[in-house]
Design a protein around this motif. Sequence first.
Motif: not given
Length: 320
Positions: A65-66, A71-72, A76-78
Motif C-alpha cells: 500500500l505504501l 497511504i502514507s 499506515a501507523l494509525n
Amino acid sequence: MSEESAERTLLGEAPEFTAAQVAEHAGLSLERARKLWRILGFPEHGDEAAYTRADADALRVVASLLDEGVISFDVALNVVRGVGLTMARLADWEVGELAHLLEGRYAEEAEAASVQPATWAIERFGPRFEELLLYAWRSHLNAAVVRVQAARAIDSDPHTTDLSVGFADIVGFTALSNEVTRERIGELVEIFEARCADVINREHGRLIKSMGDAVLFVNDDAMAAFTTAEGIINVIGRDPRMPDVRVGLATGGVVMRMGDVFGPPVNMAARLTQVARRNRIIVDHATADALPKDLIESRPLPPRPVRGFGVVEPVAVRRA
C-alpha cells in the motif's frame, strides 16, 4: 502442551524468520518494520528467529500500500494501531468469555488430542469466528463509508460534523466497586455495557467507546440523543438490581478520528454528568434549543462552574 506447541497449533506454522528477514521480505526498512510490529501490539524479539511467514506477509501487505502511494506511513501507523487495539481487545474478550466454558465442555476431547481445551476448541471453531469477524467488518465498513459520504455532501471535511454527543456513567462506581465482589462488579459492568449498546443501536446511534462504568455515544440529532439517554435510564437506572446512572448531552461540531470523537461537545457531555441528578438527563443549551418544544420540557438549572468551560447554565430535560 508447551507454549511453543500451542502457538504452532493456533498459528499453523512455526517461527523461522528474524526481524531483519521479515523486513527484507516486506520490502521495508528494519526500523519501519519494527515500528509497525510494535504498533500492532506485539513485542519485539531482537535477533531471534521468532517470526512466521504470516508475519512477513502481513507487513508486506502494508508495504504494498505504501509502494503504490495509497497511504502514507503515518496513515499506515494509525490504521495498523486501530487494527491492533481492536483485535487485542476482541481476542481478550472472546477468550475471557469462552475459556471456562470450553475447558469444561471439551476437556476429554482436548486430552485425547494432547492439547489444552481452549486451544483445541479454537482450532476446531476458529474458522467460523473468522467468518463472523469478516462479515461484521465488511458491514461496519459499509456503514462508515455511507456516513463519510453523507458528511461530505454537507461539509467539505468528512471528519468534522455536527452531532449530539452523549455520556452516561454509573453513579458512585468507585465506592460500589469497593463494596461488592469482583464477580458482581464484573457482572454489573457487562450488563451496563450490553444494555447501553442495545439502546444506542436501537436509536440508530453509535457507541464510540465504553470505559467500564461509562459509555460515550453519538446521534445525528438531538431528539435521537435524548431518546437514547432516556432508554439508558430506563434499562439501567429504573432496574432495582442495577445502580443509578447520570446522562449528559451536548450538541455541536466534533472531529472524528481513529474511531473516536473529539471537541467541546464531547468534553461538555462528560462534564454535565458530574452535575446531573441520579437518573436524570442534563443537556447544554445547544441541545435544549434543538429539541422539539412540544415533546420535551426544558428547565434551566442554576449556573455553576464546569471545569474547562467556566460558569455554565445546564438544562434539565424530560418528556412533556
